[in-house]
Design a protein around this motif. Structure first.
Motif, short mmCIF file in Angstrom:
data_model
loop_
_atom_site.label_atom_id
_atom_site.label_comp_id
_atom_site.label_asym_id
_atom_site.label_seq_id
_atom_site.Cartn_x
_atom_site.Cartn_y
_atom_site.Cartn_z
N ALA A 253 27.93 44.99 45.26
CA ALA A 253 28.56 45.29 46.61
C ALA A 253 29.22 46.71 46.52
CB ALA A 253 29.42 44.26 47.28
N ASN A 254 29.94 47.10 45.68
CA ASN A 254 31.01 47.97 45.73
C ASN A 254 31.56 47.78 44.50
OD1 ASN A 254 33.56 49.50 45.97
ND2 ASN A 254 32.97 49.69 48.15
N LEU A 255 31.72 49.12 43.50
CA LEU A 255 32.19 48.82 42.23
C LEU A 255 33.87 48.68 42.41
CD1 LEU A 255 32.01 49.26 39.36
CD2 LEU A 255 32.40 51.86 39.45
N ARG A 256 34.67 48.97 43.38
CA ARG A 256 35.93 48.92 43.37
C ARG A 256 36.23 47.40 43.69
NH1 ARG A 256 35.53 52.19 40.71
NH2 ARG A 256 35.01 54.62 41.61
N LEU A 257 35.24 46.77 44.46
CA LEU A 257 35.31 45.22 44.74
C LEU A 257 35.09 44.41 43.42
CD1 LEU A 257 35.43 42.78 46.39
CD2 LEU A 257 33.15 43.16 47.45
N ILE A 258 34.17 45.03 42.84
CA ILE A 258 33.78 44.20 41.38
C ILE A 258 34.80 44.32 40.41
CG2 ILE A 258 32.10 44.33 39.45
CD1 ILE A 258 30.10 45.34 41.46
N GLU A 259 35.53 45.40 40.34
CA GLU A 259 36.58 45.68 39.54
C GLU A 259 37.89 45.01 39.91
OE1 GLU A 259 36.12 50.57 38.19
OE2 GLU A 259 37.09 50.01 39.84
N ALA A 260 37.89 44.80 41.20
CA ALA A 260 39.00 43.91 41.69
C ALA A 260 39.01 42.42 41.28
CB ALA A 260 39.38 44.15 43.15
N ILE A 261 37.86 42.04 41.47
CA ILE A 261 37.65 40.59 41.36
C ILE A 261 37.62 40.26 39.54
CG2 ILE A 261 35.65 38.85 40.84
CD1 ILE A 261 34.38 40.15 43.33
N PHE A 262 37.10 41.38 38.85
CA PHE A 262 37.10 40.84 37.35
C PHE A 262 38.52 41.18 36.68
CE2 PHE A 262 32.60 40.53 38.17
CZ PHE A 262 32.41 39.49 37.64
N GLU A 263 39.14 42.05 37.40
CA GLU A 263 40.56 42.45 36.98
C GLU A 263 41.32 41.01 37.07
OE1 GLU A 263 44.40 45.39 37.87
OE2 GLU A 263 42.56 45.59 38.91
N ARG A 264 41.27 40.40 38.25
CA ARG A 264 41.92 39.12 38.40
C ARG A 264 41.52 37.99 37.42
NH1 ARG A 264 42.95 36.95 44.58
NH2 ARG A 264 44.21 38.62 45.30
N LEU A 265 40.17 38.15 36.86
CA LEU A 265 39.79 37.07 36.19
C LEU A 265 40.18 37.52 34.47
CD1 LEU A 265 36.22 36.36 37.80
CD2 LEU A 265 38.37 34.67 37.55
N ASN A 266 40.56 38.61 34.42
CA ASN A 266 40.82 39.27 32.93
C ASN A 266 39.35 39.23 32.15
OD1 ASN A 266 43.87 39.50 32.95
ND2 ASN A 266 43.91 37.35 32.87
N VAL A 267 38.55 39.69 32.82
CA VAL A 267 37.05 39.77 32.33
C VAL A 267 37.06 41.44 32.18
CG1 VAL A 267 34.84 39.74 32.49
CG2 VAL A 267 35.98 37.88 33.23
N PRO A 268 36.60 41.89 30.83
CA PRO A 268 36.74 43.40 30.67
C PRO A 268 35.25 44.00 31.31
CG PRO A 268 36.21 42.20 28.71
CD PRO A 268 36.73 41.26 29.74
#
Length: 326
Positions: A253-268
């Motif tokens: 959808a959007n790289l900033r959205l993807i980064e926000a999701i996986f930052e919350r999950l602690n996934v690199p």
């Protein structure tokens, strides 16, 4: 029900024409720097005026056949995920069925916006595992440029066209689909829509342009919360943990959205695959494109565990964990 289905082939297709961020600078008040910073996108593919979702779908199927040297004559069902069908009817899947002379195949279209490919895989897995079907062609095909308002700089910088295809079939190998999870919040339908026969939702008038309309802030907020929670539930239901997943593949959808999701999950982020940099947001085709590109590049290896998660209009979401057998 134990899954008896695996993905045995993959393919993809995108139109030839590239629309760069610099091209968009000529259409709306934006800049390459702003688009890259806010979305991570550099270009997207745009279908020709006479090119439609069925054409892209057929291109993806041809790529699947060429790459995987597979035989389609015994395909017994075609499922196409699309929000941009050529016609109200006949459906896109019927056009694919005719193009490849799949004489023994039924044909259905599925509409779940950006989560459509994952919903289609879920349906295919269920049908094959139950024994109702043996070999299903699953396709996601979108010509989002045809429903994009190129005067709206908040949406037109995002969207592109493309298609992906996968073959789901019953084989002796087991464990292809390890788990699934899905959901929806239809009360938020007005946050992301395109009008059709009705231009009213829940008693409120909609912007009746026949183009996509999005409340980006509302969708972003919903997606971060919903997808983060959904991935956690999917892992728990599957008896797996984050370190046991080789690749996370969300809707692009959007790289900033993807980064926000996986930052919350602690996934690199080096464990996250996406296709948005050069293809933009291709709605339901985005995850199929991500898988196809990564498989072609040799990133995805046999027996890798992939966690797919689609989300978008509806607002619908759906995820699967798949063990890659190619």
């Amino acid at each position: 029900m134990e899954s008896k289905a695996i993905i045995t082939a993959i393919g993809a297709y995108v139109p030839e024409h590239r629309m760069t961020n610099h091209d968009l600078e000529q259409l709306v008040d934006t800049s390459d720097e702003w688009i890259v910073r806010r979305t991570g996108m550099k270009e997207r593919r745009i279908a020709a005026p006479e090119e439609f979702s069925s054409d892209l779908a057929c291109g993806a199927v041809r790529d699947l056949v060429d790459r995987c040297k597979t035989d389609l004559t015994d395909v017994d069902l075609v499922i196409v995920s699309t929000t941009t069908p050529d016609y109200g009817f006949p459906n896109v899947s019927s056009r694919v069925q005719a193009a490849f002379q799949l004489k023994h195949a039924g044909a259905i279209d599925l509409s779940a916006a950006c989560s459509g490919f994952e919903y289609a895989l879920h349906v295919a897995n269920g049908l094959v595992s139950s024994g109702l079907n043996k070999k299903i062609l699953v396709i996601a095909a979108e010509t989002m440029s045809k429903v994009t308002d190129y005067t709206d700089r908040t949406t037109c910088v995002l969207l592109g066209d493309g298609a992906g295809a996968a073959l789901v079939e019953d084989t002796e190998a087991k464990g292809g689909f390890l788990g699934s999870y899905m959901g929806a919040d239809g009360s938020l339908g007005k946050a992301l829509y395109r009008t059709g026969l009705s231009n009213v939702m829940d008693g409120e008038p909609l912007i009746d342009t026949q183009k996509m309309v999005q409340n980006g802030r509302e969708v972003f907020k919903w997606a971060v919360k919903t997808v983060t929670s959904g991935i956690s539930i999917l892992l728990e239901n599957s008896g797996l943990q984050i370190p046991e997943i080789d690749w996370f593949i969300p809707h692009s959808a959007n790289l900033r959205l993807i980064e926000a999701i996986f930052e919350r999950l602690n996934v690199p982020m080096d464990k996250v695959l996406y296709s948005l940099e050069y293809y933009g947001n291709t709605s339901s085709a985005s995850i199929a494109l991500s898988i196809s590109e990564a498989a072609k590049a040799g990133k995805i290896k046999k027996n890798d565990r992939l966690l797919l998660y689609g989300f978008g209009g509806g607002l619908c979401h759906c995820g699967q964990i798949i063990e890659w057998k190619l």
